[in-house]
Design an enzyme around this catalytic site. Sequence first.
Site, PDB file in Angstrom:
ATOM      1  N   ASP A 106      26.186 -32.385 104.934  1.00 52.46           N
ATOM      2  CA  ASP A 106      25.268 -33.506 104.691  1.00 52.46           C
ATOM      3  C   ASP A 106      23.890 -33.332 105.320  1.00 52.46           C
ATOM      4  O   ASP A 106      23.722 -32.629 106.318  1.00 52.46           O
ATOM      5  CB  ASP A 106      25.864 -34.796 105.264  1.00 52.46           C
ATOM      6  N   HIS A 254      27.209 -31.305 109.022  1.00 53.76           N
ATOM      7  CA  HIS A 254      25.786 -31.559 108.731  1.00 53.76           C
ATOM      8  C   HIS A 254      24.975 -30.272 108.860  1.00 53.76           C
ATOM      9  O   HIS A 254      25.199 -29.483 109.778  1.00 53.76           O
ATOM     10  CB  HIS A 254      25.211 -32.602 109.697  1.00 53.76           C
TER      11      HIS A 254
END
Length: 292
Positions: A106, A254
């Site tokens: 992400d 992430h």
Amino acid sequence: MGFTTRANRQGIRAGAAVVAAAAAVAGTVWGVAALVEPGQGRQAQENVARQTGTGGEGTGTDDGAKGGGATGGSAQGAGGAPQSGIPDGIAHASESGGNAVNVTIDDGPDPQWTPKVLAVLKKYDVKATFCMIGPQAKAHPDLVKRVVAGGHRLCDHTVDHNTAMDKKPVAYQEKQILDAKKMIEDAAGGGAKVEYYRAPGGAFTPESRRIAAANGMRPLGWNVDTKDFGKPGVAVIVNAVKNEIGNGPTVLFHDGGGNRAQTVEALDQVLAWLKDRGRPTGFPVRAAPDAS
């Protein structure tokens, strides 16, 4: 005025005071009840992680303890023409079934960290789903193209990554989702499509899920939040996966939002661990119900 008359009047005043006090208490109780009436508070976020309840390593969904979205039907209506076969229920299961794991990344793309993440994925021949923020994709189209060329999939993570999306008007949600989709697809070029939508912080709403599905994007949750965003240490990130993979197959990492050195190292260790255990990787379901 005689003693008896005064006593009677004092008794009347006292009785009136009791009645007034009772009315005030009743009003207060009613007001409190109105504030906490069941169903009137903020709806629980519809994401995210569901547990399979199987124990051990399983193939589940987003964190069950944190709540999960029910599987919905194919979307139609807001946000565009219907896309048959794309349910609006939040996906957690893997297309590969069995004990396959979905790696999701992400908040990128990021010019420093996305290439490092891609290198680790290539090292283990793993394909991942990249949930991109629209302006980041627009600013780094070369990285979006590298993601697509590597055989990975694209996911819409909105324009502004507003974790209060579920409190915003539907028109705001629609613009955030569809503008980001266009930015990502324009950056990717070559007809590449965004195949999933992940709400920032898991702040899905029924409307945002329908908008996404109507535009060909399956709402995507997660089962294992590695907490890598907070940089808790490589060992903590790795252990989160090892300890929580029994919740289901979709793992959240992430590549944007700050220094992701810990994420890169932890991802390497996690993928090595999965390989040693014979756990394949895959992509989240799109057209199928989330049966995990």
